[in-house]
Design a protein around this motif. Structure first.
Motif, PDB file in Angstrom:
ATOM      1  N   LYS A  19       0.740  -1.208   0.002  1.00  0.00           N
ATOM      2  CA  LYS A  19      -0.147  -0.001  -0.060  1.00  0.00           C
ATOM      3  C   LYS A  19       0.879   1.336   0.192  1.00  0.00           C
ATOM      4  CE  LYS A  19      -1.958   1.674   3.771  1.00  0.00           C
ATOM      5  NZ  LYS A  19      -2.899   1.850   4.982  1.00  0.00           N
TER       6      LYS A  19
ATOM      7  N   TYR B 150      -4.761   4.818  -1.768  1.00  0.00           N
ATOM      8  CA  TYR B 150      -4.332   3.560  -2.297  1.00  0.00           C
ATOM      9  C   TYR B 150      -5.290   2.553  -2.800  1.00  0.00           C
ATOM     10  CZ  TYR B 150      -2.400  -1.189  -2.610  1.00  0.00           C
ATOM     11  OH  TYR B 150      -1.862  -2.503  -3.058  1.00  0.00           O
ATOM     12  N   LYS B 151      -5.433   1.941  -4.190  1.00  0.00           N
ATOM     13  CA  LYS B 151      -6.400   1.164  -4.535  1.00  0.00           C
ATOM     14  C   LYS B 151      -5.559  -0.103  -5.026  1.00  0.00           C
ATOM     15  CE  LYS B 151     -10.071   4.387  -5.934  1.00  0.00           C
ATOM     16  NZ  LYS B 151     -11.175   4.668  -6.710  1.00  0.00           N
ATOM     17  N   PRO B 152      -5.761  -1.052  -4.482  1.00  0.00           N
ATOM     18  CA  PRO B 152      -5.003  -2.405  -5.096  1.00  0.00           C
ATOM     19  C   PRO B 152      -5.212  -2.836  -6.415  1.00  0.00           C
ATOM     20  CG  PRO B 152      -6.445  -2.963  -2.944  1.00  0.00           C
ATOM     21  CD  PRO B 152      -6.625  -1.510  -3.485  1.00  0.00           C
TER      22      PRO B 152
ATOM     23  N   GLY C 180      -1.040  -8.558   1.091  1.00  0.00           N
ATOM     24  CA  GLY C 180      -1.757  -8.234  -0.021  1.00  0.00           C
ATOM     25  C   GLY C 180      -3.350  -8.321   0.352  1.00  0.00           C
TER      26      GLY C 180
ATOM     27  N   SER D 166      -3.745  -5.309   2.421  1.00  0.00           N
ATOM     28  CA  SER D 166      -3.631  -3.980   1.591  1.00  0.00           C
ATOM     29  C   SER D 166      -2.752  -3.286   2.849  1.00  0.00           C
ATOM     30  CB  SER D 166      -4.570  -3.071   1.384  1.00  0.00           C
ATOM     31  OG  SER D 166      -5.532  -3.844   0.219  1.00  0.00           O
TER      32      SER D 166
END
Length: 467
Positions: A8, A13-15, A47, A50
């Motif tokens: 992140k 933040y956007k995965p 992951g 995040s």
């Protein structure tokens, strides 16, 4: 912990990338085995959560383990190396180990990146127990350890789902708590085939099977949390057809009302087997087709499966009431626009229900990787350049195999055109409606497809697709 595809970064933040759909089943096996021997293993899925690099380090500091084991796929080397480096910098007394596919196919990895104290190639359960016992006696742990392959898979405990929060897994664009994921299982280990693009460690060449009773015992054990949904992760679940028939028989005998999907090959399916799988709850089979052109598929990739066999298997699925999904790839040696167009049209040509189409990434451990180096399509030090961020910030920047005379945009355009052509036709819509009439509960599960539909049709890939 599985190394993530990315950490992140920033508040907004956007995965990018699908790291939430499937629990880390390999690590769960290792942790469950060690815990059965008296150790106390935990799993942190970076992951899934995040987490940033600093947040990950704070978590490790709080838990204060003796050993941190990092499972590494080639795409996640870009995060695994800085993670190990930061652990050794901030928490130097912690032993840092690594395993996973990339460590198996890159024998000098820990020499090039000495932030890892040790590495494990092969299957990790037994060798990690040996390592922990040596650590208990004060022996130095360093270098590479070879776990080989485990012959008796029934001797392993089932993956312990209390090691993770199962409800957090599912489609990544769905909010946590509203995701829907099946229980992940394997019925075998290994693959006897040699596709040119496959990054396959030596230990995966030897195929071993769990007994039917052992498999169904695990299905039954997880029944309370599974919501009736299972996903089998074997490369080719129907390779041992007598064992698969026995699995189906036991599912029916125990009256387990389940729904499940699996991967297989077109030459490993018969009408009798498909009929029994359907009775036992199979709703979808994924078939590795790779290319719509027989020459590319069989002579270049080494798949050795004819169009006739693929068409017959898809027909078998339809007659049994099982949805057929095919995996396709674009970008192989000697492939031209005509061959790629065949691949782009293959959903319509074959009559399959769904398709996934990706651009081919030459990965270490595969014959295609070595060929791409010889042809100077990728440099010899591709892995190290990737880890250094010289291609870009994440796995979407990993080099694709672009055949001579073509450009990357040619592959991207064929893929985008194929998705639009196949999924906007009336035949697909009618097939989908027919499927939902048979399995109405799948409407909820597949809702992410509709949320991603605009991105898929406009850009030629989903919001979480890297290649």
């Amino acid at each position: 912990m599985p190394a993530p595809l990315q950490f992140k970064k920033g508040k907004n933040y956007k995965p990018k990338g699908d790291e939430t759909s499937t629990p880390p089943i390999g690590l769960m096996y290792v942790a469950s085995y060690l815990n059965s021997k008296g150790y106390n293993c935990q799993i942190l899925d970076i992951g899934l959560k995040s987490l940033s690099l600093s947040e990950t380090i704070r978590y490790i500091k709080k838990v204060n383990p003796r050993v941190v084991g990092i499972s590494i796929l080639t795409p996640s080397t870009i995060t695994a190396v800085p993670l190990a480096k930061e652990i050794k910098k901030k928490l130097p007394r912690i032993l840092v180990g690594c395993g996973g596919t990339h460590v198996c196919v890159d024998p000098t990895f820990i020499k090039r990146y000495p932030f890892f104290d040790f590495g494990v190639k092969g299957e990790g359960e037994f060798i990690m127990l040996e390592i922990m016992k040596k650590l208990d006696t004060g022996k130095k742990i360093s270098g590479m350890y070879d776990g080989g392959y485990i012959r008796d898979l029934d001797s392993l405990p089932f993956p312990d789902y209390s090691l993770i929060n199962f409800r957090e897994y599912g489609y990544p664009l769905d909010p946590v708590g509203k995701r829907w994921s099946p229980i992940a299982m394997t019925t075998s280990r290994g693959c006897p085939f040699s596709c040119s693009f496959c990054s396959k460690p030596e230990s995966r060449r030897f195929v071993r099977y769990r007994s039917a009773k052992n498999i169904v015992d695990e299905i039954e054990k997880n029944y309370p949390i599974a919501r009736g949904e299972y996903s089998f992760m074997d490369d080719t679940m129907t390779l041992n057809q007598p064992n698969m028939l026995e699995v189906c028989r036991l599912i029916l005998k125990r009256n387990l009302k389940i729904s499940w999907c699996a991967m297989t090959r077109a030459d490993c399916l018969t009408p009798r087997l498909a009929k029994q799988m359907k009775k036992a709850g199979c709703r979808e089979l994924f078939l590795g087709v790779e290319s719509g052109d027989e020459r590319i598929r069989n002579e270049v990739i080494g798949k050795r499966v004819s169009d006739q066999k693929i068409f017959a298997s898809i027909k078998i699925c339809r007659q049994a009431g099982i949805r057929s999904s095919i995996f396709l790839m674009l970008g192989f040696p000697s492939e031209g626009k005509a061959e790629m167009e065949k691949t782009g049209n293959y959903l319509i040509t074959s009559g399959a229900d769904l398709m996934g189409i990706h651009l081919t990434c030459p990965l270490p451990g595969s014959p295609l990787y070595e060929q791409a180096i010889r042809e100077k399509i990728i440099p010899k030090d591709t892995v190290d350049r990737y880890i250094a961020g010289k291609f870009g910030p994440d796995y979407s920047s990993w080099p694709k195999y672009v055949p001579k005379g073509l450009h990357l945009s040619d592959l991207e355009n064929v893929r985008a055109g194929a998705l639009r052509k196949c999924y906007l036709r009336f035949g697909f819509i009618s097939q989908l409606l027919s499927y939902y009439l048979r399995f109405p509960e799948r409407i909820k599960y597949d809702k992410h497809l509709y949320a991603s539909a605009f991105a898929i049709l406009s850009s030629g890939k989903s919001k979480v697709q890297f290649s």
